[in-house]
Write a protein that holds these residues in place. Structure first.
Motif, PDB file in Angstrom:
ATOM      1  N   TYR A  80       0.834  -1.212   0.000  1.00 38.58           N
ATOM      2  CA  TYR A  80       0.000   0.000   0.000  1.00 38.58           C
ATOM      3  C   TYR A  80       0.863   1.254   0.000  1.00 38.58           C
ATOM      4  N   TRP A  81       1.865   1.281   0.885  1.00 33.88           N
ATOM      5  CA  TRP A  81       2.748   2.458   0.943  1.00 33.88           C
ATOM      6  C   TRP A  81       3.406   2.692  -0.412  1.00 33.88           C
ATOM      7  N   SER A 164      -4.864   2.323 -11.802  1.00 38.57           N
ATOM      8  CA  SER A 164      -6.247   2.740 -11.588  1.00 38.57           C
ATOM      9  C   SER A 164      -7.145   1.610 -11.128  1.00 38.57           C
ATOM     10  N   VAL A 165      -6.694   0.368 -11.291  1.00 34.90           N
ATOM     11  CA  VAL A 165      -7.470  -0.785 -10.816  1.00 34.90           C
ATOM     12  C   VAL A 165      -6.964  -1.262  -9.461  1.00 34.90           C
ATOM     13  N   LEU A 166      -5.649  -1.418  -9.311  1.00 38.31           N
ATOM     14  CA  LEU A 166      -5.119  -2.007  -8.086  1.00 38.31           C
ATOM     15  C   LEU A 166      -5.208  -1.066  -6.889  1.00 38.31           C
ATOM     16  N   LEU A 167      -4.812   0.192  -7.045  1.00 36.66           N
ATOM     17  CA  LEU A 167      -4.754   1.092  -5.891  1.00 36.66           C
ATOM     18  C   LEU A 167      -6.108   1.282  -5.207  1.00 36.66           C
ATOM     19  N   PRO A 168      -7.214   1.523  -5.938  1.00 34.00           N
ATOM     20  CA  PRO A 168      -8.503   1.678  -5.242  1.00 34.00           C
ATOM     21  C   PRO A 168      -8.904   0.447  -4.433  1.00 34.00           C
ATOM     22  N   ILE A 169      -8.591  -0.744  -4.947  1.00 32.36           N
ATOM     23  CA  ILE A 169      -8.917  -1.970  -4.211  1.00 32.36           C
ATOM     24  C   ILE A 169      -8.086  -2.066  -2.937  1.00 32.36           C
ATOM     25  N   VAL A 170      -6.782  -1.827  -3.054  1.00 26.99           N
ATOM     26  CA  VAL A 170      -5.913  -1.887  -1.877  1.00 26.99           C
ATOM     27  C   VAL A 170      -6.321  -0.831  -0.865  1.00 26.99           C
ATOM     28  N   GLN A 175      -8.455   0.768   4.392  1.00 25.37           N
ATOM     29  CA  GLN A 175      -9.337   1.676   5.126  1.00 25.37           C
ATOM     30  C   GLN A 175     -10.450   0.951   5.874  1.00 25.37           C
ATOM     31  N   ASN A 176     -10.845  -0.223   5.373  1.00 26.79           N
ATOM     32  CA  ASN A 176     -12.000  -0.914   5.940  1.00 26.79           C
ATOM     33  C   ASN A 176     -11.648  -2.198   6.690  1.00 26.79           C
ATOM     34  N   GLN A 177     -10.671  -2.950   6.205  1.00 29.49           N
ATOM     35  CA  GLN A 177     -10.269  -4.185   6.869  1.00 29.49           C
ATOM     36  C   GLN A 177      -8.750  -4.322   6.856  1.00 29.49           C
ATOM     37  N   PRO A 178      -8.045  -3.381   7.484  1.00 30.99           N
ATOM     38  CA  PRO A 178      -6.578  -3.394   7.424  1.00 30.99           C
ATOM     39  C   PRO A 178      -5.957  -4.642   8.037  1.00 30.99           C
ATOM     40  N   GLU A 200     -19.175  -4.825  -0.951  1.00 30.93           N
ATOM     41  CA  GLU A 200     -18.927  -3.396  -0.720  1.00 30.93           C
ATOM     42  C   GLU A 200     -18.041  -2.809  -1.817  1.00 30.93           C
ATOM     43  N   ILE A 201     -17.065  -3.582  -2.259  1.00 29.21           N
ATOM     44  CA  ILE A 201     -16.181  -3.111  -3.328  1.00 29.21           C
ATOM     45  C   ILE A 201     -16.929  -3.090  -4.656  1.00 29.21           C
ATOM     46  N   ARG A 202     -17.729  -4.102  -4.881  1.00 33.87           N
ATOM     47  CA  ARG A 202     -18.509  -4.171  -6.128  1.00 33.87           C
ATOM     48  C   ARG A 202     -19.436  -2.966  -6.254  1.00 33.87           C
ATOM     49  N   GLU A 203     -19.945  -2.515  -5.127  1.00 35.35           N
ATOM     50  CA  GLU A 203     -20.896  -1.400  -5.148  1.00 35.35           C
ATOM     51  C   GLU A 203     -20.219  -0.040  -5.201  1.00 35.35           C
TER      52      GLU A 203
END
Length: 265
Positions: A80-81, A164-170, A175-178, A200-203
């Motif tokens: 993530y970093w 643009s695909v990987l970073l939003p998922i990570v 943020q939600n389940q670290p 939640e990610i799908r939505e």
């Protein structure tokens, strides 16, 4: 040329990292705009040699960023970093324990990501077989003649990827389940997310998820939606070799106490 940056996640293993960096720069066919190295200080006795090693192994003229976390923050947060530092649309990822064996066609792989809107292409650490644990792989020949093999998931080994695909998922996981996005979970978390199996990610994310009534592990579905591939076709020879398999190099929790390895094993 398409600009890209290289991400290297390390576990404070300078003898492995040196092999990775030196062979990588011998074998990649396109110069990165920058190199980002995150070092998780697992083996504290080796902490102080890491900065000079990185400086000596990255060729002159290539910008780099080097950061250490002591105590270590684990694999997922390290990824993530590093991703947050990337300024280009695409990146090449490697861990600190891969020896590059032959010329890696980064330039052509980036072109494939860009031209066909693919998400991930990895360079295999073993010869590409027709089956993986019974899962039949699918070769795809694109209209420019390049052959790729559909991959069963996004691998954090050696490969190029789309930010643009990987970073939003990570970011969602951090943020939600670290706690879940820890040492061994990142590949599973990313795959479940791309498969559309995390509601939640799908939505919340604008990613082309597989239809909810489809089999997300179908090679045909993966080709169209998850867009994860292996460079080359069935029979393609390995591009890299894993060199971190010795027990004294395992960057696992039980080795982080600082005690000699012989007292733990």
């Amino acid at each position: 040329n398409l600009n890209y940056e290289i991400i290297v996640v390390s576990a404070c293993r300078p003898h492995l990292l040196e092999v990775t960096l030196r062979t990588m720069f011998e074998m990649v066919d396109d110069v990165p705009s920058r190199v980002i190295v995150h070092d998780d200080v697992v083996f504290t006795a080796k902490k102080d040699v890491m900065a000079s090693l990185v400086t000596s192994c990255i060729p002159n003229g290539i910008d780099f960023e080097f950061y250490q976390d002591d105590p270590p923050i684990k694999h997922g947060p390290s990824i993530y970093w590093a991703l947050k530092q990337v300024k280009t649309r695409y990146f090449l990822f490697t861990q600190d324990d891969f020896e590059f064996l032959r010329s890696v066609p980064v330039h052509d792989a980036l072109m494939m990501l860009d031209r066909y809107n693919l998400n991930h292409i990895r360079f295999n650490k073993r010869d590409t077989l027709a089956f993986k644990n019974g899962w039949g792989k699918k070769e795809v020949v694109f209209d420019n003649g390049v052959k790729l093999t559909v991959s069963d998931h996004w691998h954090f080994q050696v490969g190029v990827g789309r930010m643009s695909v990987l970073l939003p998922i990570v970011e969602w996981w951090m943020q939600n389940q670290p706690q879940a996005f820890s040492d061994t979970i990142p590949p599973v978390a990313i795959n479940r997310s791309l498969n559309g199996q995390v509601p939640e990610i799908r939505e919340s994310l604008s990613i082309a998820f597989p239809p909810s009534d489809s089999d997300p592990m179908s090679p045909d579905i993966r080709e169209k939606y998850q867009k994860t591939f292996i460079w080359g076709g069935i029979g393609e020879k390995a591009y890299v070799r894993h060199i971190g398999d010795k027990i004294e190099d395992h960057a696992e929790e039980r080795y982080r106490s600082g005690r000699p390895i012989t007292e733990i094993v």
